[in-house]
Design a protein around this motif. Structure first.
Motif: not given
Length: 1188
Positions: A839-846, A883-893
């Motif tokens: 699972e990857v998390h990141w901070d959104p870009v302004p 990952f569409q939209g403003s999501k700030t996390h995603g899964m790498l399967p």
């Protein structure tokens, strides 16, 4: 609306939390719950505040209440205690507070007139009813009076007074004659609100002697009448015409007061000659359209549900040909108290806080007063947990003694409101009231609602689980309701399962399971088809339906949405409807309705019945085309077209279709104009400006449409400004410094005139106040250059021609061009979930740095060698996930276990990707290995086999060891004992020794890492016998036996052994036969008695007969027929009927296949082969089996 996601498949428990307000807690009326749950009284039913009774019937004053324990009841009358025991005419209904006063036998209703109030009391408090004002209805007679005849001249005004007696309730007034016929009323003659009969002017026909006013008292169903009034109109020359004057109300102004919520009735009746007409207006306002009604020929204005906003000056105007007069009515709307927020019952647990709020409004403002258990709170017993703050009572740290019923009284001069609300202090663990194991069945893609009704104090929290085990999860796919219900808005097949509702508070926990089944929707896969049949023939409709096989399907046929005629000509067979001997009345719509217990679908078809074709049959065809088209009444925007119909060819013409051609803009292209009935031969056509029209007509009957008529003459309409503006207006930039404005241009028909152009306007949404504009022609795009990057713009496009502009266009918001994002996502974090998932998390870009429409985030990840990340990146295959939209996390399967990975994240807009974030590296943990790549058995000998293998192609970690399991297989394909062997991980070859000769073995082989065991590979092989001592060639995987296996049946020692066995069996059979003839009892005899004839008993595993050998790849447990001890002897408890019981001292090795014991034993389990026989070569043992 929140985005909804589907839960991943698997046995994962879902926990969803429900928060509820403590103030919303109500004690449910569940009988089982109320048996042991105390509750203060609550008034559930009472008589109305103003209670008018019929003096001819017994008086019943209602007062019902609930509570635990059941409340006791008492009454006050006119403010003092009403002792019902002292009045023999008054009784109270058992278990209730309802009073019955028996005045039919004796007594008078007037005696019991007064103000009554009921009190319901138990140990938790006292609730009180409203003040019930009991009054008997009255219907008094008219006072006798002598009425003089009225004589007046034609045209004079007249008012006939009614003045009915005062009754309770007030009577309904109407005027009739001696024959009880209502007198006709009109704009000239009408009845006023006060009951008087008004004549604006009289006519000779108004002369009569029986003008009678009647008063109907509905409560007592009586009618009283006034003495008849005689009116005589002298038929002389009528009075001269005169302007209006008001008969009622008097003067120029008057006042009217009405209460909120009532019906406001304003009346103006005028006299004059000719008869005046009444109009109504509201000064400085408009009359409410949906609540305003005119009665009595507009002489009465009524406004329903009147409110304070309806206050003001209303003006009625009376007008005739000689003048007008007006009267102003000043309306003031007052208001009895009405609730803004009535107090609600409050259930608290000890130590909790809460509040009762009593908020009301009215005109004038009502006064709020509180009572506790029916006593004014100022003199009620003190409660330290209670604090009064105007219209609110605040409770802090309540205890059980704080339980009480509070009354809020809101009153002003126009009335009062009284509300009971209890405070019940309870300490109750959670209880779930929904039945356990309730089954819910829902059609797929429809909402599913799973109930969890609950109660507890403090208020429990609700959690929902899906499945038996799993971690707590939350997901937007579920909706939680305050009453505990779980909603699945769109139920899918994977929603099927068991759901557990758990209620918790600090006193305990309760749970309940419900079950959800998702069913396939019912579908009609073949619908009935439209049919045209001749009278007397047979027609069939087919309706094939597909439905969920677990639901019961019912197919019903309807005709014209009603039941089929009860006629034997209609036959329904499964999915077919057949109608024989069709009649004209059978024509209509036939509908197939498919029903299950959960859903319904339907489909219809029309049956048209035509006459049978006579001999010779007349010609039936489409109509001939119309002719003689003519244009008349030619105006700017309309014209009349007329024509002569052609022959209908024996089928009536049902309609005419009119088409037009625009020779100026689209020559040769015909468009639909309108349709008219087949009975018409003219049509008024609406036209558009600046079109050169030609028209043609087609006739239609039941068989189709005719050929088009010849075109009419052309008619050119005048030009006008455009009616519409371009559509599909958009503003999108193609470059970072431009704005491209596009639109769908008008066609020539829509231009309405020559010189079609477009005025394109734009301005920054948050910047310029002035619009910039340009006028263009013959284009559908305009590019604005030099714009800032990705700035919102307001855009509009207006059409114009030589005549003028189209209406003001709608404004559309667009954006100037996008540019690549400038900033990479920051604070990238990786959480390794398991060996194949991260699972990857990141901070959104302004947003300002994105410089465009945010499309989403893109993760680049690749498998890398440690220490060589930068050196080999050019040759590494990278994988991408977006990952569409403003999501700030995603899964790498799909990651590989025990691997080194790197990744970076980039933001994506409509222009492309932004810069990459710094690479983040992570390692996946070990996983279970794949199966060994190969397994070979070589060098078979008499008592050994050698195994060779290749390690797993995907070890997914560090191999710790190999596990080898093997077991023998006898001639009947039964599996013997399983041997488990651990082999070091560095070995690729292993020799098994001390095996049985001429025996088939099955091998199960797999590798292990620290994460667990991998997939297994299986093989079979056979040990051999070679007299020459020469090893046979290698036995390949899966071979049945060695190529030079020696048949043991030819060995002398084996033949001798078998002969001895046969001889011993023969002796035993003879002994058994002799003992049987003597009638002796022995275990075998008992078995025979129990099993009748063992020779014909079925062979079962439990009977000790042979099991079947399975060559499936999976490792399976040994069957019952293979339970052999490791010393290969038969224990006594394994058989109640072995030869050991006969004292011969023979162990389980007496026979090799158990055939003898199997003939006489009901419990003996099958022993495995000793390992000394070939699986294919003929054997004396098999021959001995046949002998026995």
């Amino acid at each position: 609306m929140p985005k909804k996601k589907r839960l991943p498949a698997g046995r994962v428990a879902l926990i969803l939390f429900l928060c509820q307000m403590i103030s919303a807690l109500e004690v449910p009326l569940d009988p089982k719950l109320l048996e042991d749950l105390v509750q203060p009284p609550t008034i559930t039913q009472q008589s109305p505040k103003d209670y008018i009774i019929d003096p001819r019937e017994n008086i019943v004053i209602q007062c019902e209440a609930k509570g635990k324990p059941p409340p006791s009841f008492s009454w006050t009358r006119n403010g003092t205690h009403f002792d019902i025991d002292k009045d023999p005419l008054v009784t109270m209904k058992p278990g209730s507070g309802t009073l019955t006063i028996n005045i039919m036998s004796e007594g008078k209703a007037e005696t019991y007139e007064g103000v009554y109030q009921c009190t319901a009391r138990n140990e938790r408090g006292a609730a009180i009813s409203n003040n019930i004002v009991v009054r008997p209805s009255r219907s008094p007679l008219w006072t006798k009076e002598k009425l003089e005849p009225i004589t007046l001249r034609n045209g004079q005004s007249l008012v006939l007074p009614c003045r009915p007696p005062l009754g309770l309730p007030p009577p309904i007034i109407f005027w009739m004659d001696n024959s009880f016929q209502r007198l006709p009323q009109s704009e000239r003659v009408s009845q006023g609100l006060n009951g008087d009969l008004y004549f604006s002017n009289v006519l000779p026909e108004d002369t009569r002697e029986d003008y009678i006013c009647y008063a109907r008292f509905n409560h007592t169903q009586t009618i009283q009448q006034k003495q008849p009034i005689s009116v005589k109109v002298i038929s002389a020359k009528p009075n001269r015409e005169r302007p209006p004057t008001f008969l009622t109300p008097e003067g120029n102004t008057s006042n009217k007061e009405e209460l909120r919520g009532n019906v406001l009735s304003l009346e103006c009746i005028a006299e004059g000659l000719p008869t005046p007409v009444i109009y109504w207006i509201k000064e400085d306002g408009t009359l409410p359209t949906n609540r305003t009604f005119y009665r009595n020929f507009k002489k009465t204005l009524q406004i329903i549900q009147v409110s304070e906003a309806d206050s003001g000056n209303y003006q009625c105007i009376a007008k005739n040909a000689l003048g007008a007069i007006h009267h102003t009515i000043s309306v003031t709307v007052k208001a009895a108290p009405y609730w803004i927020l009535a107090p609600q019952n409050l259930v608290l647990s000890p130590g909790e806080d809460g509040s009762l709020i009593c908020r009301a409004n009215g005109n004038p403002k009502p006064r709020i007063s509180w009572l506790s258990n029916g006593v004014p709170i100022e003199i009620a017993p003190d409660d330290p947990s209670r604090k009064i703050d105007g219209d609110t009572i605040i409770f802090s740290n309540v205890q059980e003694r704080s339980s009480a019923v509070y009354q809020c009284n809101a009153s002003n001069e126009y009335g009062y409101l009284l509300a009971n609300a209890f405070v019940n202090v309870l300490a109750e663990p959670p209880r779930i009231l929904t039945s356990a194991n309730t089954l819910y069945q829902v059609i797929a893609n429809r909402p599913a609602l799973l109930d969890c009704a609950f109660f507890g104090s403090p208020l429990p929290t609700i959690e929902w689980f899906k499945g038996a085990k799993g971690s707590a999860l939350r997901d937007d796919i579920y909706v939680l309701h305050e009453n505990g219900t779980l909603e699945i808005p769109v139920a899918q097949k994977d929603s099927t399962g068991t759901y557990t509702c758990v209620a918790r508070n600090k006193l305990g926990m309760a749970k309940n399971e419900v079950h959800l089944e998702i069913k396939d929707p019912t579908r009609i896969i073949k619908q009935p088809e439209y049919a045209v049949v001749q009278r007397g023939s047979t027609v069939s409709f087919e309706c094939k339906v597909k439905h969920d096989h677990t639901l019961t399907l019912t197919i019903t046929w309807l005709k014209d949405n009603g039941e089929l005629p009860s006629d034997g000509r209609f036959t329904v067979d499964k999915d077919h409807l057949e109608v024989a001997d069709v009649r004209d009345s059978d024509g209509g719509a036939y509908t197939c309705v498919a029903n299950t217990t959960l859903d319904m679908v339907s489909a219809s078809a029309v049956l048209s019945v035509v006459a049978p074709t006579p001999t010779p049959a007349p010609i039936y065809d489409v109509p001939n085309p119309p002719f003689d088209l003519e244009l008349t009444d030619q105006l700017d925007k309309s014209v009349q077209l007329s024509w002569t119909p052609g022959d209908d060819n024996n089928r009536p013409i049902t309609k005419f279709i009119i088409e037009y051609e625009d020779a100026m803009h689209e020559a040769g292209l015909w468009h639909h104009q309108t349709e008219v009935s087949g009975m018409q031969t003219t049509a008024q056509l609406k036209l558009s400006p600046y079109v050169n029209y030609s028209f043609r007509v087609m006739a239609v009957n039941s068989l189709g449409r005719s050929l088009p008529s010849e075109p009419s003459e052309q008619y050119l309409t005048k030009a006008a400004e455009p009616d519409t503006n371009p559509t599909a207006v958009e503003g999108l930039g193609s470059e970072p410094d431009n704005l491209v404005i596009t639109w769908k241009p008008l066609n020539g028909f829509e231009s309405n005139g020559p010189g079609l152009q477009y005025k394109v306007s734009w301005r920054q949404k948050d910047g310029d106040d002035e619009w910039a504009s340009v006028v263009v022609a013959n284009v559908s795009k305009y590019i604005v250059s030099g714009t800032p990057t990705f700035v919102p713009y307001l855009v509009k496009v207006q059409a114009l021609n030589d005549v003028g502009f189209a209406p003001e266009p709608a404004v559309v918001m667009g954006h100037s061009g996008e540019d690549l994002p400038m900033v990479a996502p920051g604070n990238v974090r990786v959480n390794v979930v398991n060996s194949t998932l991260a699972e990857v998390h990141w901070d959104p870009v302004p947003l300002k740095s994105i410089r465009g429409h945010l499309q989403g985030y893109r993760i680049y990840y690749w498998k890398a060698q440690e220490g060589s990340l930068k050196r080999n990146r050019r040759h590494i295959e990278k994988k991408i996930l977006t990952f569409q939209g403003s999501k700030t996390h995603g899964m790498l399967p799909g990651l590989e276990p025990f691997s080194h990975y790197a990744l970076n994240v980039r933001v994506v807009n409509g222009k492309g990707e932004g810069p990459a974030s710094p690479d983040r590296v992570f390692n996946t943990p070990e996983g279970v290995p794949s199966a060994p790549s190969s397994l070979k058995i070589i060098n078979p000998t008499l008592d050994s086999l050698t195994l060779e293998w290749d390690p797993p192609s995907r070890p997914n970690g560090i191999l710790t060891e190999y596990t080898l399991k093997y077991q023998p297989i006898n001639s009947t394909h039964e599996l013997g004992p399983l041997v488990d062997l651990k082999i070091p991980a560095n070995k690729t070859r292993w020799t098994l020794k001390n095996l049985n000769f001429s025996t088939r073995y099955k091998f199960y082989f797999y590798a292990q890492t620290a994460a667990g065991s991998g997939s297994q590979i299986t093989e079979e092989a056979v040990t051999t016998v070679d007299e020459a001592g020469i090893l046979p060639p290698d036995v390949g995987a899966g071979k049945a036996m060695a190529s030079r296996q020696v048949d043991i049946a030819t060995q002398g020692w084996f033949i001798g052994l078998m002969c001895a066995v046969a001889l011993l069996i023969l002796i035993l059979l003879i002994v058994c036969f002799i003992r049987r003839n003597k009638g002796g009892k022995y275990p075998v005899k008992e078995k025979e008695d129990a099993h009748a004839d063992p020779e014909i008993q079925p062979m079962k595993e439990d009977d000790g007969t042979f099991g079947e050998y399975s060559d499936a790849e999976d490792h399976k447990p040994l069957k019952k027929g293979s339970r052999t001890p490791s010393d290969r002897t038969v224990k006594k408890e394994d058989s109640d009927d072995s030869l050991v019981d006969y004292g011969e001292g023979v162990n389980g090795q007496f026979n090799e296949d158990g055939s003898f014991i199997g003939q006489y034993s009901g419990k003996k389990e099958k022993e495995p082969a000793e390992g000394n026989e070939s699986s294919e070569a003929p054997s004396p043992v098999n021959a001995m089996n046949s002998f026995v």
